[in-house]
Write a protein that holds these residues in place. Structure first.
Motif, PDB file in Angstrom:
ATOM      1  N   VAL A  24      55.122  41.711  37.577  1.00 30.77           N
ATOM      2  CA  VAL A  24      55.170  40.380  38.191  1.00 30.77           C
ATOM      3  C   VAL A  24      53.867  39.631  37.927  1.00 30.77           C
ATOM      4  CG1 VAL A  24      55.206  39.150  40.400  1.00 30.77           C
ATOM      5  CG2 VAL A  24      56.931  40.889  39.910  1.00 30.77           C
ATOM      6  N   ARG A  35      55.990  32.953  42.862  1.00 30.78           N
ATOM      7  CA  ARG A  35      56.109  33.614  44.160  1.00 30.78           C
ATOM      8  C   ARG A  35      56.411  32.583  45.239  1.00 30.78           C
ATOM      9  NH1 ARG A  35      52.314  38.553  44.114  1.00 30.78           N
ATOM     10  NH2 ARG A  35      51.657  38.629  41.950  1.00 30.78           N
ATOM     11  N   TYR A  44      60.200  36.717  44.509  1.00 30.28           N
ATOM     12  CA  TYR A  44      59.873  36.349  43.133  1.00 30.28           C
ATOM     13  C   TYR A  44      61.063  35.619  42.544  1.00 30.28           C
ATOM     14  CZ  TYR A  44      56.305  39.717  44.193  1.00 30.28           C
ATOM     15  OH  TYR A  44      55.272  40.383  44.799  1.00 30.28           O
TER      16      TYR A  44
END
Length: 125
Positions: A24, A35, A44
Motif C-alpha cells: 500500500v 487512504r 484503501y
C-alpha cells in the motif's frame, strides 16, 4: 465495494499485514491508491481515474528530470559534449511528456465507460 481495510486485504489476499503495509505504501507513492480515514481504521481505495492520475504523476517526475538536465546544460556550458547530451535528453523527455499528456487527456474518458450504467443499475437494484 469501493475500498478495503488492511485486515480485509490480508484476509482476501492471504498475505501478511506487513506485506499489505509495504504494498500500500508503494502504491500510494505511485498515486495508485489513496487512504480514507474510517474512525480508527483506514480504507484503501483505487479510484476510477487512478491510471490517469498515475500517468500525470509520471509526467511531473519526467518534467523534473527535464529541468535538471537543462540546469546541467547551463552549468556545463552550452556546446560542450556533456551539455549537448543533456539538452538532447531534455528535448527527448520533453517531447515524450507532451505526447503522453495529450494522449492521457484524450483517453481519460475511457476510464469511465460503463460506470454510469453500473451506477444506475445499483441505484435501481
Amino acid at each position: 465495494s469501493g475500498g478495503l481495510t488492511a485486515a480485509e486485504l490480508v484476509d482476501r489476499l492471504g498475505i501478511s499485514p506487513a506485506s499489505v503495509s509495504k504494498a500500500v505504501a508503494f502504491m500510494e507513492a505511485q498515486g495508485l491508491v489513496r487512504r480514507l480515514a474510517e474512525g480508527r481504521r483506514e480504507r484503501y481505495v483505487i479510484d476510477n481515474g487512478v491510471w490517469y492520475e498515475s500517468i500525470i504523476a509520471s509526467i511531473r517526475s519526467n518534467d523534473l528530470i527535464v529541468a535538471t538536465a537543462r540546469e546541467g546544460v547551463r552549468v556545463l556550458g552550452a556546446g560542450t559534449p556533456a551539455a549537448i547530451r543533456l539538452e538532447n535528453t531534455a528535448r527527448f523527455l520533453d517531447f515524450l511528456s507532451d505526447a503522453l499528456r495529450r494522449a492521457a487527456e484524450e483517453a481519460r474518458d475511457v476510464l469511465y465507460v460503463g460506470l454510469e450504467e453500473e451506477a444506475g443499475a445499483h441505484e435501481q437494484g
